[in-house]
Write a protein that holds these residues in place. Structure first.
Motif, short mmCIF file in Angstrom:
data_model
loop_
_atom_site.label_atom_id
_atom_site.label_comp_id
_atom_site.label_asym_id
_atom_site.label_seq_id
_atom_site.Cartn_x
_atom_site.Cartn_y
_atom_site.Cartn_z
N VAL A 261 1.20 -7.47 -6.83
CA VAL A 261 0.55 -6.21 -6.50
C VAL A 261 -0.81 -6.21 -7.18
O VAL A 261 -0.90 -6.36 -8.40
N LEU A 287 -3.34 2.36 0.57
CA LEU A 287 -2.37 1.27 0.59
C LEU A 287 -2.92 0.12 1.41
O LEU A 287 -3.00 0.21 2.64
N TYR A 309 4.69 -1.53 2.74
CA TYR A 309 4.68 -0.93 1.40
C TYR A 309 5.84 0.05 1.29
O TYR A 309 5.98 0.96 2.11
N GLN A 311 7.95 2.64 -1.51
CA GLN A 311 7.87 3.32 -2.80
C GLN A 311 9.17 4.08 -3.04
O GLN A 311 9.63 4.83 -2.19
N ALA A 340 0.96 -1.51 5.13
CA ALA A 340 -0.18 -1.30 4.21
C ALA A 340 -1.45 -1.88 4.83
O ALA A 340 -2.00 -2.88 4.38
N CYS A 360 6.82 -4.83 -1.64
CA CYS A 360 6.78 -5.23 -0.24
C CYS A 360 8.21 -5.24 0.28
O CYS A 360 9.11 -5.78 -0.36
#
Length: 475
Positions: A261, A287, A309, A311, A340, A360
């Motif tokens: 990242v 992103l 992406y 989260q 992203a 990822c």
């Protein structure tokens, strides 16, 4: 909302999920919450309803040979003392070695009734490919009600196809006006550069059998669900901070020698953070790098194949999804996994403080380092409990650079003037200072991350290190 669970042991996630360690989670609303009548009828339909659908990717071939070194199922069995013959026939069909099943069945049939809107709650349990589902009948209409477990606002988006990147969930209302059996297929859409371009082609994902009407007519829903306050729209909110506390505004996945990242491979839990954020503060982040223009023949970037992406903990609202169709990503919707490709998002951390995983969702990429951590802190001044320790008196010290740091993340990685020892964070008073008493307790006696990270090694006077995988503390 419609959610899912899966194995997440770092380094083995892709193999464990690909072996079937995943399932659907349906989170029911609190008894004090009520849906509008038309949504209530869809979500609690015991007559025409369809069970939740886990769209699961099976890849039994060797994948990524030379880089990941995985074995095919045939090769694995050849190296074991297993006399059970390998049989890949599912329900008298031979899908091959790379295919999707629905709830463990290859090409099953979903039964609907003519003129009755019905809800399909679908989970894409895949960590490698993305899929695009299309119904081969013009008599069936599709309406996107929710994605990634959060209801959409009105008007609901009418879909031509249903796009799933890795880990996406979608609640889609379907209504068919003609009787018959129709095939749902997946195809690699031209111009859809999603998730490194690895779309999936499968002629028969599942079948839809539409039965002749029994007199019941149900139209598509037109009412909106009420969302909790932490999902209040941030689209026109002026009280938003651009970037996190350390100034990071763009989070991008990097490959090659710098896989990770923003060029940093996953360092382990409790070490370093991609960015830190304050509780109850609204943030805006981008992103992926936004270079390149959108394709004219479909969503996606013409010059990049973006990574998905994902989260944990906090959903985020899409401010600019860079997708004119809205079928892959809609402006204004709340998501937890998106391509992203330069998406601008905003999120509002509430209640939870601590580490937040981002990675990822091509799980083999995550296993190899495309993962990082955010840290969410309560930046307000806490009231110390009555038994809180008194902070050390540093008034007689000539200099103390530790006091410059106002967060735990900034404090514990700094060294006091003179390089004698690391700064020490007092979690009761939120004060960073140089330690005045030499530690005597060995690190390996601590059994929790909080104890470990707030302590120091007796021999070196450096901070103890917590190993999340092993659940142990050491110097």
């Amino acid at each position: 909302g419609t959610h899912w669970y899966h194995a997440h042991h770092h380094g083995s996630t892709a193999m464990q999920v690909g072996s079937g360690m995943a399932g659907v989670l349906l989170v029911e609303p609190h008894e004090s919450y009520s849906l509008p009548a038309d949504l209530e009828e869809l979500y609690n339909d015991e007559v025409y309803g369809v069970p939740p659908m886990l769209l699961f990717h099976h890849q039994l071939t060797s994948f990524g040979r030379g880089f990941f070194g995985w074995l095919s199922q045939e090769e694995l069995l050849a190296q074991t003392e297993n006399n059970v013959p390998l049989n890949l026939n599912l329900l008298d069909a031979t899908p091959g070695l790379d295919f999707y099943s629905i709830n463990g069945q290859y090409n099953p049939t979903v039964t609907l009734t003519q003129n009755v809107a019905t809800l399909l709650r679908m989970v894409h349990g895949g960590g490698n490919k993305h899929i695009t589902l299309t119904v081969n009948s013009d008599s069936c209409s599709l309406l996107l009600i929710a994605r990634d477990g959060v209801f959409h606002s009105l008007p609901y988006l009418s879909l031509q196809s249903i796009h799933f990147i890795q880990g996406t969930r979608a609640d889609v209302a379907i209504r068919c006006t003609e009787v018959g059996t129709f095939t749902v297929s997946s195809s690699s859409t031209v111009g859809l550069q999603v998730s490194t371009g690895n779309g999936h082609d499968q002629t028969n994902m599942f079948q839809i059998e539409v039965l002749e009407t029994d007199g019941m007519v149900r139209e598509m829903p037109t009412s909106a669900a009420t969302l909790p306050s932490h999902f209040d729209s941030l689209q026109n909110d002026n009280d938003v901070v651009i970037g996190g506390r350390n100034g990071v505004q763009v989070v991008a996945f990097t490959g090659g020698a710098n896989i990770g990242v923003n060029g940093v491979p996953f360092p382990g839990f409790g070490q370093t953070y991609v960015e830190t954020f304050c509780l109850n503060t609204k943030y805006e982040m981008q992103l992926g790098n936004a270079g390149g223009a959108l394709n004219t023949d479909g969503p996606g970037l013409a010059t990049a194949t973006p990574h998905p992406y994902h989260q944990h903990i906090n959903h985020f609202q899409v401010i600019d999804g860079r997708d004119p169709s809205g079928e892959v990503i809609c402006d204004g919707e709340w998501r937890d996994v998106v391509p992203a490709w330069g998406v601008v998002m905003r999120f509002y951390p509430v209640r939870y403080t601590g580490e937040v995983v981002l990675h990822c969702h091509l799980l083999q990429h995550e296993d190899n380092g495309m993962m990082g951590l955010y840290l969410i802190e309560d930046c307000s001044t806490p009231v110390p409990p009555t038994d809180a320790p008194v902070p050390a008196d540093t008034s007689n010290m000539e200099t103390d650079t530790c006091t410059e740091f106002s967060t735990q993340a900034g404090c514990i990685n700094q060294v006091c003037d003179g390089g004698v020892s690391n700064c020490e964070w007092n979690r009761f008073t939120s004060v960073c200072s140089c330690p005045t008493i030499a530690p005597t307790t060995p690190c390996n006696t601590y059994t929790t991350r909080a104890q470990c990270r707030s302590s120091r090694c007796p021999d070196t006077n450096e901070n103890c290190v917590w190993n999340g995988g092993a659940g142990s503390c050491s110097c």
